[in-house]
Design an enzyme around this catalytic site. Sequence first.
Site, PDB file in Angstrom:
ATOM      1  N   LYS A 236     -11.228  34.162  84.905  1.00 49.14           N
ATOM      2  CA  LYS A 236     -11.614  32.794  84.540  1.00 49.14           C
ATOM      3  C   LYS A 236     -10.507  32.196  83.702  1.00 49.14           C
ATOM      4  CE  LYS A 236     -15.019  30.009  82.027  1.00 49.14           C
ATOM      5  NZ  LYS A 236     -16.343  29.946  81.353  1.00 49.14           N
ATOM      6  N   GLU A 285     -21.389  22.462  71.485  1.00 47.00           N
ATOM      7  CA  GLU A 285     -21.103  23.900  71.445  1.00 47.00           C
ATOM      8  C   GLU A 285     -20.771  24.391  70.045  1.00 47.00           C
ATOM      9  OE1 GLU A 285     -18.776  25.088  74.711  1.00 47.00           O
ATOM     10  OE2 GLU A 285     -18.226  27.024  73.887  1.00 47.00           O
TER      11      GLU A 285
END
Length: 481
Positions: A236, A285
């Site tokens: 990723k 977040e």
Amino acid sequence: MKDSSYGAVIGGIFLVTIQHTELKEGIQKAIAKAKNLEKPVLVSEVQKVDQVEPLNVFTAGHQDYFGERFFWKGSSDEIFIIGIGICEHIQSDQVTDRFFHVEKQWKNVMEEAVVLNPYGLEGTGPTMFGGFSFDPLKEKTELWSKFSDSIFHIPRFMYSQYDGQSYMTTNIVCTQHDDESLLQKVLNERKQLLSCSSSLQDSANNIISQEEIAPQQWKNAVGQVVNAMKNGDMKKVVLARETRLSYEKPIRIESVLNKLIKNQKNSFIFAFESNGDCFIGASPERLVKKQGKQLFTTCLAGSIKRGLTPDEDEQLGNELLSDQKNLIEHQYVVDMIKRAMEQVSSNVELPNGPVLLKLRDIQHLYTPVTAEAGENSSLLSLIERLHPTPALGGVPREKAVETIRELEALDRGLYGSPLGWLDYKGNGDFAVALRSGLIQQNEASIFAGCGVVKDSDIDSEYQETNIKFRPMLTALGGNKQ
Ligand SMILES: C=C(O[C@@H]1C=C(C(=O)O)C=C[C@H]1O)C(=O)O
Ligand SMILES: [Mg+2]
């Protein structure tokens, strides 16, 4: 002379009643310590004050403290912290061990501080606010020239609103050369702030241009990474990009904050001014929060748009909860954060699978994590261990950060990086600074990225970043795609 009690109605900005103060004795004590230690000593006084609109406090600093303010709202509206003026800078351009160097500077200021805080609540008393750049090794551009790689401010005045109570902290650095005139100087500054009459005039400001920066180069980078993943060890990489806007007049920070507060629920709302520029945003977040021994962090990765109707929104949410590509993208974050927290804390707890975090423009896969802090897990050491999580870096981490450094045209600066506050008792809360922008008088850059995995589709990821631009475009009056 004690600072007599007085109330100040500030042109409808805010009303604050300051009780009598022990600041005089505190300053005398700090000056004596400074003489004895031959180094400056911080004195910090906390007073209970009337509750006011936090944005009004920030606005009140516009005239005399422009470029020296910060604004913070917790993601659950549980706390507001507004900093006005800069009492002390804590910053570093160290590349290696930068978290350690910041912590060392902070401890140096705190170890001799004279703290007059009968309330002791988190986010009151000596507190620093700021953040770290995403990658100090990334080639720098002019964009973030007003911010160091590690940059924190201890405010002169700080308004904290927490659990329905409000406090005003006054921070003063005393040297051996100071005398009692320092008290009067600070009391006059405080009186001036409390009597300021500036208010939020939300006047129209026309956009002259709005330009995506090198979108095709970004798409090519996504394609390059996807191809590399087909037969390599990279799993990723988060790739981000920039949109630049310019306006007829300087952008009013307070107006952008006002819109973010109104529109972006379930998000940390922040603004951090440095040398005339302002880093601002609404991030969903959390990186990590420390409240006593309790630790809280968040796994947030995997996204889909919101539906136009409740039925469509539910259908999209269910689609996200069962989509393999997004579940894998999310699981990389869960695996890394769980492992990192287990290395330094106990009782690490998280649910078996993600739930949906629904925001105004987008919905994410969300896994909350709680833990109990170990003896040596300071907030800054936890930040160093976690940053960047695979939500903003990738897997494996070093290879992902190197790939971002090499392929990403964007100079991330503080975007996608830890930003938040730390108080003298070690409590604090840091967000990952997403859905954000850098305001530079009559221009602004806004930032959006997404996790690229082997099953990523270039155009889908491009559309995902367009959705992530929306919180700042809505607040800046831009055109949303
Ligand atoms: C990188 C950003 O968002 C991150 C990437 C996500 C994803 O790719 O699904 C979701 C939430 C964030 O962790 C951004 O908003 O710029
Ligand atoms: Mg994604």
